[in-house]
Design a protein around this motif. Structure first.
Motif, PDB file in Angstrom:
ATOM      1  N   THR A  25       0.813  -1.219   0.000  1.00  0.00           N
ATOM      2  CA  THR A  25       0.000   0.000   0.000  1.00  0.00           C
ATOM      3  C   THR A  25       0.846   1.269   0.000  1.00  0.00           C
ATOM      4  O   THR A  25       0.335   2.345  -0.299  1.00  0.00           O
ATOM      5  CB  THR A  25      -1.004   0.025   1.176  1.00  0.00           C
ATOM      6  OG1 THR A  25      -0.295  -0.156   2.404  1.00  0.00           O
ATOM      7  CG2 THR A  25      -2.056  -1.061   1.017  1.00  0.00           C
ATOM      8  N   LYS A  26       2.138   1.161   0.298  1.00  0.00           N
ATOM      9  CA  LYS A  26       3.025   2.319   0.214  1.00  0.00           C
ATOM     10  C   LYS A  26       3.391   2.665  -1.226  1.00  0.00           C
ATOM     11  O   LYS A  26       3.855   3.767  -1.503  1.00  0.00           O
ATOM     12  CB  LYS A  26       4.314   2.064   1.005  1.00  0.00           C
ATOM     13  CG  LYS A  26       4.131   2.125   2.496  1.00  0.00           C
ATOM     14  CD  LYS A  26       5.451   1.858   3.201  1.00  0.00           C
ATOM     15  CE  LYS A  26       5.238   1.689   4.699  1.00  0.00           C
ATOM     16  NZ  LYS A  26       6.454   1.224   5.367  1.00  0.00           N
ATOM     17  N   LEU A  27       3.221   1.694  -2.134  1.00  0.00           N
ATOM     18  CA  LEU A  27       3.569   1.929  -3.534  1.00  0.00           C
ATOM     19  C   LEU A  27       2.551   2.862  -4.196  1.00  0.00           C
ATOM     20  O   LEU A  27       1.347   2.720  -3.975  1.00  0.00           O
ATOM     21  CB  LEU A  27       3.595   0.605  -4.312  1.00  0.00           C
ATOM     22  CG  LEU A  27       4.694  -0.382  -3.960  1.00  0.00           C
ATOM     23  CD1 LEU A  27       4.476  -1.684  -4.726  1.00  0.00           C
ATOM     24  CD2 LEU A  27       6.057   0.198  -4.290  1.00  0.00           C
ATOM     25  N   ALA A  28       3.061   3.776  -5.007  1.00  0.00           N
ATOM     26  CA  ALA A  28       2.176   4.664  -5.764  1.00  0.00           C
ATOM     27  C   ALA A  28       1.316   3.820  -6.686  1.00  0.00           C
ATOM     28  O   ALA A  28       1.810   2.907  -7.347  1.00  0.00           O
ATOM     29  CB  ALA A  28       2.998   5.656  -6.581  1.00  0.00           C
ATOM     30  N   GLY A  29       0.027   4.102  -6.707  1.00  0.00           N
ATOM     31  CA  GLY A  29      -0.884   3.403  -7.600  1.00  0.00           C
ATOM     32  C   GLY A  29      -1.637   2.260  -6.950  1.00  0.00           C
ATOM     33  O   GLY A  29      -2.614   1.765  -7.498  1.00  0.00           O
ATOM     34  N   VAL A  30      -1.189   1.799  -5.777  1.00  0.00           N
ATOM     35  CA  VAL A  30      -1.883   0.710  -5.084  1.00  0.00           C
ATOM     36  C   VAL A  30      -2.972   1.310  -4.201  1.00  0.00           C
ATOM     37  O   VAL A  30      -2.697   2.149  -3.348  1.00  0.00           O
ATOM     38  CB  VAL A  30      -0.909  -0.139  -4.239  1.00  0.00           C
ATOM     39  CG1 VAL A  30      -1.672  -1.187  -3.424  1.00  0.00           C
ATOM     40  CG2 VAL A  30       0.123  -0.801  -5.130  1.00  0.00           C
TER      41      VAL A  30
END
Length: 69
Positions: A25-30
């Protein structure tokens, strides 16, 4: 939005669940990541324009778990 289920080996407890979900969830787009410990998988909802399935798998492996092909 794309929804993908990824099989993951090595997840056994709530800490494993929190680690994988938190990393994804820290990833951009998730927008969402939900681990199912019983089925040994994580379902991820994400924007393909911002993150790829390979990046998701790499993030899981960087967290210390094995993605099942």
């Amino acid at each position: 939005m794309t929804k993908q289920t990824i099989k993951v080996k090595g997840m056994t407890c709530g800490h494993c669940k929190a680690s994988v979900e938190g990393a994804l969830t820290k990833l951009a787009g998730v927008t969402q990541a939900e681990v199912n410990l019983e089925n040994k998988e994580v379902t991820v909802e994400y924007n393909e324009d911002e993150v790829t399935i390979d990046q998701l798998k790499s993030e899981i492996e960087d967290t210390g778990f094995d993605v099942v092909a």
